[in-house]
Design a protein around this motif. Structure first.
Motif, PDB file in Angstrom:
ATOM      1  N   SER A 110     -11.682  -9.331   4.023  1.00  0.00           N
ATOM      2  CA  SER A 110     -10.916  -9.830   3.231  1.00  0.00           C
ATOM      3  C   SER A 110      -9.533 -10.229   3.434  1.00  0.00           C
ATOM      4  O   SER A 110      -8.975 -11.310   3.036  1.00  0.00           O
ATOM      5  N   SER A 111      -8.959  -9.534   4.604  1.00  0.00           N
ATOM      6  CA  SER A 111      -7.782  -9.808   4.939  1.00  0.00           C
ATOM      7  C   SER A 111      -7.640 -10.817   5.878  1.00  0.00           C
ATOM      8  O   SER A 111      -6.739 -11.824   6.114  1.00  0.00           O
ATOM      9  N   ASP A 121      -9.352   1.669   4.248  1.00  0.00           N
ATOM     10  CA  ASP A 121      -9.632   0.433   4.467  1.00  0.00           C
ATOM     11  C   ASP A 121     -10.536  -0.311   3.111  1.00  0.00           C
ATOM     12  O   ASP A 121     -11.212   0.425   2.270  1.00  0.00           O
ATOM     13  N   SER A 122     -10.090  -1.236   2.833  1.00  0.00           N
ATOM     14  CA  SER A 122     -10.186  -1.927   1.390  1.00  0.00           C
ATOM     15  C   SER A 122     -10.839  -3.452   1.639  1.00  0.00           C
ATOM     16  O   SER A 122     -10.487  -4.121   2.506  1.00  0.00           O
ATOM     17  N   GLY A 123     -10.988  -4.043   0.537  1.00  0.00           N
ATOM     18  CA  GLY A 123     -11.439  -5.324   0.381  1.00  0.00           C
ATOM     19  C   GLY A 123     -12.169  -5.722  -0.977  1.00  0.00           C
ATOM     20  O   GLY A 123     -12.488  -4.614  -1.780  1.00  0.00           O
ATOM     21  N   LYS A 175      -8.914   3.811  11.853  1.00  0.00           N
ATOM     22  CA  LYS A 175      -7.486   3.586  11.756  1.00  0.00           C
ATOM     23  C   LYS A 175      -6.930   5.467  11.480  1.00  0.00           C
ATOM     24  O   LYS A 175      -5.709   5.610  12.245  1.00  0.00           O
ATOM     25  N   HIS A 200      -9.376   0.841  -7.105  1.00  0.00           N
ATOM     26  CA  HIS A 200     -10.114   1.490  -5.926  1.00  0.00           C
ATOM     27  C   HIS A 200      -9.466   2.100  -5.237  1.00  0.00           C
ATOM     28  O   HIS A 200     -10.068   3.437  -4.832  1.00  0.00           O
ATOM     29  N   ARG A 201      -8.336   1.833  -5.118  1.00  0.00           N
ATOM     30  CA  ARG A 201      -7.454   2.963  -3.923  1.00  0.00           C
ATOM     31  C   ARG A 201      -7.149   4.214  -4.685  1.00  0.00           C
ATOM     32  O   ARG A 201      -7.203   5.304  -4.139  1.00  0.00           O
ATOM     33  N   PHE A 247     -13.645  -4.289  -5.893  1.00  0.00           N
ATOM     34  CA  PHE A 247     -12.842  -3.928  -5.253  1.00  0.00           C
ATOM     35  C   PHE A 247     -13.302  -2.631  -4.375  1.00  0.00           C
ATOM     36  O   PHE A 247     -13.711  -1.805  -5.315  1.00  0.00           O
ATOM     37  N   LYS A 285       0.871  -1.196  -0.021  1.00  0.00           N
ATOM     38  CA  LYS A 285      -0.057   0.069  -0.107  1.00  0.00           C
ATOM     39  C   LYS A 285       0.809   1.225   0.024  1.00  0.00           C
ATOM     40  O   LYS A 285       0.694   2.203  -0.768  1.00  0.00           O
ATOM     41  N   LYS A 335      -2.248  -0.397 -12.575  1.00  0.00           N
ATOM     42  CA  LYS A 335      -3.251  -0.823 -11.803  1.00  0.00           C
ATOM     43  C   LYS A 335      -3.576   0.667 -11.208  1.00  0.00           C
ATOM     44  O   LYS A 335      -4.617   0.936 -10.835  1.00  0.00           O
ATOM     45  N   PHE A 345      -0.693  -7.722  -5.189  1.00  0.00           N
ATOM     46  CA  PHE A 345      -0.925  -8.638  -3.868  1.00  0.00           C
ATOM     47  C   PHE A 345      -2.118  -8.959  -3.636  1.00  0.00           C
ATOM     48  O   PHE A 345      -2.971  -8.520  -4.500  1.00  0.00           O
ATOM     49  N   GLY A 346      -2.607  -9.611  -2.535  1.00  0.00           N
ATOM     50  CA  GLY A 346      -3.844 -10.084  -2.149  1.00  0.00           C
ATOM     51  C   GLY A 346      -4.556 -10.760  -3.170  1.00  0.00           C
ATOM     52  O   GLY A 346      -4.089 -11.609  -3.804  1.00  0.00           O
ATOM     53  N   TYR A 347      -5.640 -10.261  -3.686  1.00  0.00           N
ATOM     54  CA  TYR A 347      -6.413 -11.093  -4.637  1.00  0.00           C
ATOM     55  C   TYR A 347      -6.304 -10.584  -6.137  1.00  0.00           C
ATOM     56  O   TYR A 347      -7.086 -11.165  -6.871  1.00  0.00           O
ATOM     57  N   ASP A 348      -5.411  -9.963  -6.158  1.00  0.00           N
ATOM     58  CA  ASP A 348      -4.650  -9.358  -7.570  1.00  0.00           C
ATOM     59  C   ASP A 348      -4.810 -10.305  -8.695  1.00  0.00           C
ATOM     60  O   ASP A 348      -5.329 -10.147  -9.735  1.00  0.00           O
TER      61      ASP A 348
HETATM   62  P1  IMP Z   1      -7.085  -3.682   4.849  1.00  0.00           P
HETATM   63  O1  IMP Z   1      -5.592  -3.464   4.912  1.00  0.00           O
HETATM   64  O2  IMP Z   1      -7.788  -4.083   5.976  1.00  0.00           O
HETATM   65  O3  IMP Z   1      -7.587  -2.809   4.214  1.00  0.00           O
HETATM   66  O4  IMP Z   1      -7.298  -5.049   4.119  1.00  0.00           O
HETATM   67  C1  IMP Z   1      -7.741  -5.261   2.793  1.00  0.00           C
HETATM   68  C2  IMP Z   1      -7.460  -6.789   2.189  1.00  0.00           C
HETATM   69  O5  IMP Z   1      -8.331  -6.678   0.962  1.00  0.00           O
HETATM   70  C3  IMP Z   1      -6.023  -6.818   1.860  1.00  0.00           C
HETATM   71  O6  IMP Z   1      -5.322  -7.612   2.909  1.00  0.00           O
HETATM   72  C4  IMP Z   1      -6.395  -7.913   0.516  1.00  0.00           C
HETATM   73  O7  IMP Z   1      -6.340  -8.978   1.051  1.00  0.00           O
HETATM   74  C5  IMP Z   1      -7.719  -7.316  -0.033  1.00  0.00           C
HETATM   75  N1  IMP Z   1      -7.350  -5.958  -0.899  1.00  0.00           N
HETATM   76  C6  IMP Z   1      -7.356  -4.654  -0.849  1.00  0.00           C
HETATM   77  N2  IMP Z   1      -6.817  -4.082  -1.880  1.00  0.00           N
HETATM   78  C7  IMP Z   1      -6.575  -4.980  -2.708  1.00  0.00           C
HETATM   79  C8  IMP Z   1      -5.726  -4.828  -3.979  1.00  0.00           C
HETATM   80  O8  IMP Z   1      -5.720  -3.636  -4.414  1.00  0.00           O
HETATM   81  N3  IMP Z   1      -5.499  -5.923  -4.589  1.00  0.00           N
HETATM   82  C9  IMP Z   1      -5.632  -7.158  -4.133  1.00  0.00           C
HETATM   83  N4  IMP Z   1      -6.389  -7.291  -2.599  1.00  0.00           N
HETATM   84  C10 IMP Z   1      -6.601  -6.302  -1.973  1.00  0.00           C
END
Ligand code: IMP
Length: 199
Positions: free
Chosen positions: A86-87, A70-72, A54, A176-177, A114, A13, A171, A148-151
């Motif tokens: 999501s995390s 906060d994202s997901g 946060k 979304h970010r 997202f 991030k 990206k 990262f994550g679900y990318d």
């Molecule tokens: P946060 O740190 O509480 O916002 O956790 C968000 C979770 O959502 C992350 O750990 C990822 O699993 C997922 N996530 C959020 N943004 C992205 C992204 O840009 N790509 C892939 N996964 C994402």
């Protein structure tokens, strides 16, 4: 020079934020600059509530303006899950992806989005929140090495590549970010005085 603390220690991030802030006259700090920072409990019931928790905690602890996101991932066929969980959906990125693909097995609707909510806090209160989203579909199998994550399993609408097959720059144009961030930046530029605190 104006300062702002990104209320995250997440390397990916921070890289995205650093790139997004590259052309701005704003110095970015992060929670890595505050090693004893006590992470607040993310017990909100929405992305917005968690972002506010946060940002406010970081602003109060660091005594400077702060922002948090906060994202997901919300999947239609799963009634919006994993969403704010999501995390925590599974232990590692690979396990989260495997679990998601398993849950979607045999489901025709693979629509997802997202979501990212950014909260800005200054002088001990939440000033504003901004939401961004990117819609797309969940692929049948992971593709690509970036991000990262679900990318690797998310294909944004209008592309034939997963998020993990796009460069970070690509990206960042549609994520979304980036989307939430663009709204936040516009606000911050108009209200630059909220960032004038000295470190
Ligand atoms: P946060 O740190 O509480 O916002 O956790 C968000 C979770 O959502 C992350 O750990 C990822 O699993 C997922 N996530 C959020 N943004 C992205 C992204 O840009 N790509 C892939 N996964 C994402």
């Amino acid at each position: 020079m104006a300062y702002i603390v990104a209320a995250t220690g997440n390397k990916h991030k921070l890289e995205e934020y650093a790139q997004l802030l590259a052309d701005q006259n704003i110095q970015l700090k992060s929670l890595n600059d505050y090693p004893n920072y006590p992470e607040p409990e993310e017990n909100g019931s929405s992305f917005k509530e968690n972002a506010e928790i946060k940002a406010l905690a970081a602003c109060k602890y660091c005594d400077v303006p702060a922002f948090a996101d906060d994202s997901g991932l919300e999947v239609e066929a799963l009634d919006g899950r994993p969403g704010i969980h999501s995390s925590r959906y599974a232990a590692t990125d690979a396990e989260r992806i495997a679990k998601l693909l398993k849950e979607l097995e045999g489901k025709e609707n693979r629509r997802a989005r997202f979501v990212c909510v950014i909260a800005i806090a200054a002088n001990g209160e939440v000033i504003e929140t901004f939401e961004g989203e990117v819609t797309g579909t969940i692929l049948e199998a992971p593709r690509g090495e970036n991000g990262f994550g679900y990318d690797p399993v998310f294909q944004p609408d209008g592309f034939d590549k997963s998020f993990a097959e796009l460069t970070q720059e690509e990206k960042n144009r549609i994520s979304h970010r980036a989307n939430a961030y663009a709204k936040a930046l516009e606000f911050v530029e108009d209200e630059m005085s909220i960032l004038d605190d000295d470190f």
